[in-house]
Design a protein around this motif. Structure first.
Motif, short mmCIF file in Angstrom:
data_model
loop_
_atom_site.label_atom_id
_atom_site.label_comp_id
_atom_site.label_asym_id
_atom_site.label_seq_id
_atom_site.Cartn_x
_atom_site.Cartn_y
_atom_site.Cartn_z
N GLU A 134 0.85 -1.19 0.00
CA GLU A 134 0.00 0.00 0.00
C GLU A 134 0.89 1.24 0.00
O GLU A 134 1.97 1.24 0.58
N GLY A 135 0.43 2.28 -0.66
CA GLY A 135 1.23 3.49 -0.78
C GLY A 135 1.97 3.56 -2.10
O GLY A 135 2.62 4.56 -2.40
N LEU A 166 4.39 1.18 -3.35
CA LEU A 166 5.75 0.64 -3.40
C LEU A 166 5.70 -0.75 -4.02
O LEU A 166 4.99 -1.63 -3.53
N ARG A 205 8.08 3.57 -6.90
CA ARG A 205 7.43 4.30 -5.82
C ARG A 205 6.39 5.20 -6.44
O ARG A 205 6.71 6.14 -7.16
N GLN A 206 5.12 4.86 -6.21
CA GLN A 206 4.00 5.64 -6.75
C GLN A 206 4.17 5.88 -8.25
O GLN A 206 3.96 6.97 -8.76
N ARG A 228 15.59 6.12 2.71
CA ARG A 228 14.47 6.96 3.15
C ARG A 228 14.28 8.16 2.23
O ARG A 228 13.15 8.51 1.86
N LEU A 268 12.79 7.05 -1.05
CA LEU A 268 11.41 6.55 -0.94
C LEU A 268 10.41 7.65 -0.62
O LEU A 268 9.20 7.40 -0.65
N GLU A 269 10.88 8.86 -0.30
CA GLU A 269 9.96 9.96 0.00
C GLU A 269 9.01 10.19 -1.19
O GLU A 269 9.41 10.06 -2.35
N LEU A 291 6.96 8.44 0.81
CA LEU A 291 6.63 7.30 1.67
C LEU A 291 7.52 7.33 2.91
O LEU A 291 8.73 7.50 2.82
N ASP A 292 6.92 7.15 4.04
CA ASP A 292 7.65 7.09 5.31
C ASP A 292 7.48 5.68 5.85
O ASP A 292 6.62 5.41 6.69
N CYS A 293 8.27 4.76 5.33
CA CYS A 293 7.97 3.35 5.57
C CYS A 293 9.07 2.58 6.31
O CYS A 293 8.82 1.47 6.79
N LEU A 336 4.88 -1.17 6.14
CA LEU A 336 3.87 -1.04 5.09
C LEU A 336 3.08 -2.33 5.00
O LEU A 336 3.64 -3.42 5.19
#
Length: 233
Positions: A138-139, A141, A152-153, A207, A210-211, A213-215, A228
């Motif tokens: 979800e999100g 990834l 990523r998205q 990190r 992946l922003e 996303l804070d996963c 996630l």
């Protein structure tokens, strides 16, 4: 047979290393200057590169940064013994591993073999359960081990070999907490001097990439986990 490029201005280093590497079915090519090394890298056909920190024209850190803009080829940095900052900066810029100078040729070969094993799976090895499964969270990834790609998205991320391996390790058991020592041992594939700061650096780079996303979560005095939930494809 793997083909390795050494970029080091020590003209006396290449010949003995070339002979030693042949014992392990590795062909070593040598470049004394970064410009020569970059030109050779751009020709292709190389499996990994070894960069000295102290170089003419540009230092090894700038060279590493330049290579990472163009390629995700495995990189090993040759750093000054005991200089932790050399190791930190090299890993932060995208190097996959480091070997302090002076070094034993066998250690350098062992580190090379490790990063090369991580890059290309053995053709007749039965994969571990779920090791090659596409992971969707979800999100937005998506991690595809078969192509070693991450989205990523909808955007494809450019990750180093170490960054991908760390993310895949966390993603295979999302929610599980991995200690820094666990991560180092699993990614290197052999017992080695633990360098826990390296894990923190790779996590920090991941990190940022992946922003928004804070996963990747930090559990104080415990380690890291991927926070996630799996999504339905």
């Amino acid at each position: 047979m793997h083909r390795i490029l050494l970029i080091d201005d020590d003209a006396q280093l290449g010949a003995p290393l070339t002979a030693y590497f042949q014992r392990f079915d590795m062909v070593l090519e040598c470049a004394l200057r970064p410009s020569t090394g970059l030109a050779r890298l751009r020709q292709g056909g190389l499996d990994a590169a070894i960069l000295d920190v102290m170089l003419p024209e540009m230092d090894g850190f700038e060279l590493c940064r330049t290579i990472r803009k163009e390629s995700d080829i495995p990189l090993i940095m040759l750093t000054a013994r005991g200089d932790v900052m050399d190791r930190v900066v090299g890993l932060e810029l995208g190097a996959d591993d480091y070997v302090p100078k002076p070094f034993e040729p066998r250690e350098l070969v062992a580190r090379l073999q490790t990063v090369l094993r991580r890059r290309v799976a053995a053709p007749h090895t039965t994969p571990a359960p779920n090791a090659s499964a596409r992971l969707v969270f979800e999100g937005g990834l998506v991690i595809d081990p078969s192509t070693r790609s991450v989205q990523r998205q909808g955007d494809t991320l450019e990750l180093t070999s170490t960054e991908f391996d760390l993310l895949h390790l966390l993603a295979r058991e999302a929610g599980k907490v991995f200690s820094r020592d666990d991560i180092l041992n699993q990614l290197r594939g052999h017992e080695a001097e633990l360098y826990t700061r390296a894990v923190d650096i790779v996590v920090s780079r991941l990190r940022k990439k992946l922003e928004p996303l804070d996963c990747i979560k930090t559990l104080r005095n415990a380690g890291y986990s991927l926070a996630l939930a799996k999504a339905r494809e």
